[in-house]
Design a protein around this motif. Structure first.
Motif, short mmCIF file in Angstrom:
data_model
loop_
_atom_site.label_atom_id
_atom_site.label_comp_id
_atom_site.label_asym_id
_atom_site.label_seq_id
_atom_site.Cartn_x
_atom_site.Cartn_y
_atom_site.Cartn_z
N UNK A 1 0.81 -1.11 0.03
CA UNK A 1 -0.04 0.04 -0.04
C UNK A 1 0.85 1.23 0.02
N UNK A 2 1.51 1.62 -1.23
CA UNK A 2 2.35 2.72 -1.07
C UNK A 2 1.51 4.04 -1.16
N UNK A 3 0.42 4.24 -1.34
CA UNK A 3 -0.34 5.54 -1.24
C UNK A 3 -0.72 5.43 0.40
N UNK A 4 -1.11 4.31 0.99
CA UNK A 4 -1.17 4.28 2.46
C UNK A 4 0.06 4.92 3.19
N UNK A 5 1.36 4.38 2.69
CA UNK A 5 2.52 5.08 3.19
C UNK A 5 2.70 6.53 3.12
N UNK A 6 2.22 7.04 1.87
CA UNK A 6 2.08 8.32 1.57
C UNK A 6 1.29 9.29 2.51
N UNK A 7 0.08 8.65 2.76
CA UNK A 7 -0.91 9.40 3.60
C UNK A 7 -0.36 9.73 4.98
N UNK A 8 0.41 8.18 5.39
CA UNK A 8 0.86 8.36 6.78
C UNK A 8 1.95 9.35 6.99
N UNK B 1 1.71 12.28 9.95
CA UNK B 1 2.76 12.17 11.09
C UNK B 1 3.33 13.68 11.25
N UNK B 2 2.95 14.73 10.47
CA UNK B 2 3.55 15.98 10.24
C UNK B 2 3.59 16.48 11.46
N UNK B 3 2.24 16.53 12.23
CA UNK B 3 2.19 17.34 13.53
C UNK B 3 3.02 16.64 14.72
N UNK B 4 3.49 15.42 14.49
CA UNK B 4 4.37 14.60 15.60
C UNK B 4 5.64 15.18 15.38
N UNK B 5 6.16 15.50 14.09
CA UNK B 5 7.36 16.03 13.80
C UNK B 5 7.72 17.23 14.59
#
Length: 414
Positions: free
Chosen positions: A54-61, A65-69
């Motif tokens: 699921x490459x698109x799922x990884x892209x969404x992830x 995750x940006x708020x966590x960064x």
């Protein structure tokens, strides 16, 4: 992390949702244990998505995750971003998606003023441009990167960028610039500790450029150095360096050594279809058999035809074999039909005619083509005419005698 194990194995779908929630939701504060659990949840989620392709799922992830960064250390952010991009890269047929993800992450890093992360993402983007043959975009981006990194004096990244630049110029057949970029990479590497993986890349690129200059003995030495380091690190690139080693031996007319190298302790580890392909090429070259050589190229097209470096040198080897076979066939004749040669060598008559024309222009054959009669006419070997060289030697000797007499006459006049 029971949910992580079940998600990684692709069992309950709700486990992945649980992991995603654990990775994204909640505040981390300054609690190191919470951050560690979130990292484990992210790793398990990435593994689960990669296992399902699921490459698109990884892209969404990546976006989720940006708020966590903003709440964790920059080094951990870089590690997570690299982990997700590496996971996408393992999914077949995602080259274009990788380019888009790298662009998105580079823009995000630029907006967040994360220079260190952005530069490494852009270096990866350049590598993707190279793999997708977008050379113009690759050169434009790498020139900007070089200017930035030189100002920051990040030597290790500078080595990687110069290596990429060398590979791009080599792909464009601009060997002088490829060598200049490699020299710059070596210069930067001399002033710092270079990890073995990077040093093996430098050695491998050096071997490629020496092979382009037909210096196959030196190329073999560099490929051997790269192979040893990559084999120690269990680097997947080791098999490629091993193939280049075998290719160098074949190209410098030492095809008999290929079997010994394959059966050596280092070679036994990499037995497989890639090594079988090089063995088949070496065998056909040893036998000087054009048909076996062509059959090897057909049978092992995936292993030999997909690599532009191997393909380029094998094309050169094919031309050499064809010339040797034609020279052997025409040796007994002073005049021979092109159709007869084509029949003997089992190649199209037009292809044989073009090759003979090229050999005449390269002065491999001293003759001419009679296209009206469809014949090759070989000229008799003309003995060298020594009249002119002997006349020049005589004139030089006479000049010496005259000069000597002139000096004596000057003494008598004095």
């Amino acid at each position: 992390m029971d949910a992580g194990e079940s998600a990684a194995k692709g069992r309950p779908a709700d486990a992945e949702a649980e992991l995603r929630a654990l990775a994204i939701d909640g505040d981390v504060g300054g609690d190191g244990e919470v951050i560690k659990r979130k990292e484990q949840a992210i790793a398990a989620t990435v593994e689960s998505l990669a296992a399902r392709g699921d490459a698109e799922g990884l892209r969404r992830l990546m976006h989720e995750l940006r708020p966590l960064y903003a709440k964790i250390a920059k080094a951990k952010t870089a590690k997570i971003v690299r982990q997700v991009i590496d996971a996408i890269a393992k999914i077949p047929g995602t080259k274009q998606l990788q380019v888009e993800v790298c662009k998105e992450q580079a823009e995000w890093a630029r907006s967040e003023k994360r220079t260190f992360l952005r530069q490494r993402i852009e270096a990866r983007l350049v590598n993707l441009y190279l793999e997708t043959k977008e050379f113009t975009a690759a050169l434009e981006l790498i020139q900007k990167l070089l200017m930035e990194v030189k100002r920051l004096d990040d030597k290790l990244l500078l080595v990687d960028i110069h290596l990429l630049e060398s590979r791009i110029h080599h792909a464009l057949r601009n060997l002088p610039k490829a060598k200049a970029a490699l020299t710059a990479a070596r210069t930067a590497a001399n002033s710092i500790y270079v990890p073995p993986a990077t040093q093996s890349s430098i050695d491998s690129q050096s071997g490629v450029l020496h092979a382009e200059e037909k210096d196959y003995k030196t190329a073999y030495s560099y490929f051997f150095e790269a192979f040893e380091q990559q084999s120690t690190l269990d680097d997947p690139r080791a098999i490629l360096s091993f193939k280049y080693m075998l290719l160098s031996k074949i190209m410098c007319n030492q095809a008999d050594d290929v079997a010994n190298i394959i059966s050596s302790k280092g070679g036994l580890k990499y037995q497989g279809v890639d090594v079988d392909a090089m063995q088949a090429v070496a065998t056909s070259y040893t036998k000087r058999s054009l048909h076996e050589f062509e059959r090897s190229l057909r049978d092992y097209d995936a292993q030999l035809g997909q690599d532009p470096i191997i393909q380029n040198h094998l094309n050169s080897l094919y031309n050499t074999l064809l010339e040797q076979n034609l020279c052997r066939l025409i040796e007994p004749y002073s005049r021979v039909e092109i159709a007869h040669l084509a029949q003997r060598i089992e190649l199209p008559e037009k292809q044989v005619e073009v090759k003979l024309s090229q050999m005449i222009l390269d002065k491999v054959i001293d003759g001419t083509l009679d296209q009206g009669a469809g014949c090759l006419i070989i000229f008799d070997e003309i003995p060298p005419n020594s009249l002119y060289p002997e006349a020049i030697d005589t004139m030089k000797n006479m000049e010496g005698v005259v000069a000597s007499l002139f000096r004596k006459s000057e003494k008598l006049a004095a």
